[in-house]
Design an enzyme around this catalytic site. Sequence first.
Site, PDB file in Angstrom:
ATOM      1  CD  GLU A  57       6.104 -62.845   2.422  1.00  0.00           C
ATOM      2  OE1 GLU A  57       5.839 -62.400   2.055  1.00  0.00           O
ATOM      3  OE2 GLU A  57       7.337 -63.561   1.855  1.00  0.00           O
ATOM      4  CG  HIS A 126       3.102 -54.462  -3.876  1.00  0.00           C
ATOM      5  ND1 HIS A 126       4.073 -53.960  -4.266  1.00  0.00           N
ATOM      6  CD2 HIS A 126       2.945 -54.613  -2.328  1.00  0.00           C
ATOM      7  CE1 HIS A 126       4.633 -53.893  -3.176  1.00  0.00           C
ATOM      8  NE2 HIS A 126       4.439 -54.140  -1.913  1.00  0.00           N
TER       9      HIS A 126
END
Length: 362
Positions: A57, A126
């Site tokens: 990322e 998540h």
Amino acid sequence: MTLREAIKEAMSEEMRRDENVFLMGEDVGIFGGDFGTTVGMLEEFGEERVRDCPISEAAIAGAAAGAASVGMRPIVDLTFMDFVTIAMDAIVNEAAPMRYMLGGEVSVPVVYRCASGSGTGAAAQHCKALESWFCHIPGLKVVAPGTVNDAYGILKASIRDNNPVIFIESKALFGRKGEVKIGEIVEIGKGEVKVEGKDVTLVSWGRMLERALQAAEELKAEGISVEVVDPITLVPLDEDLIVESVKKTGRLVLCHDSFKTGGFGGSIPFHSIPFHLFPFSSIPFLYIPCHSIPFYWIALHSCSFHSRPFHLTPFLSSPFNLSPFLSSPFHSSPLLSIPYHSIPFHSIPFHSVAFHSIPLHC
């Protein structure tokens, strides 16, 4: 059209419109996106414009900021918002202040798409809703649509904007269906009153907007008129919309899909109300966030962290529920918040010091 289809349609239309727009991220190509929002785009636009990236990322966000600074318009799919922690340096220290540091000579038109919130059975790594982190950073725009049409329209606006935009999409809403006004742009910085009311103002966005609308509908049968205000954009916030609603109803309830401590909803009364509604700052408000603890992995528990309609209705159903706030000394006196300016700091020491609230400001 479902929310995931609306997101794909908005991106595809903008990529057809402008050859400088491209999509990048993990699994956006062959796999079609972790949530199915990019299915078929690789076949239409090819590998040059739909770029599957390595699992980094930091690299993805940094490359996007760099590409944006030289004239491209990248759309970054960061998938789960939790993963943005790895990309924070590129977003916060590079993309956000770049235009300001370079005297406005460089634009950074990049969209970072983040799938936010819980309710899908995902566990603690998540399921976070971290919008308040980005609302705190000058130079970023933050949008959090709660309807299919708003997601479509404001994503198109975000792609066309010349500033970095954090686009927050709720995972729990990907399968929701709604009408979409094809070609319509939803203006960044403009909210909307979703339901007119006169007894209490309920401000919510993203995932919790759906719950707010359900609560308002249930209370209508009891003769209670709830005005539901959807900011759609969190930064820049449509303060005037909220202020005008609160002037009318005299009460404010804020509900969001995020943690209590440092949550963006908790800050709204302090930067929207005191200066605009003075001397109306005795208006009571309630703040309904999620629990400030990590989420379980079990779907039922994950869902239960949210404020459902039956959690909201007790706060909205009777003026008596607000009586403690009406009588509180805290709420009978003006609220005052003295923050820093919401723009990047200058490099000059004197200017840097001047950003703080020194005694003469207080």
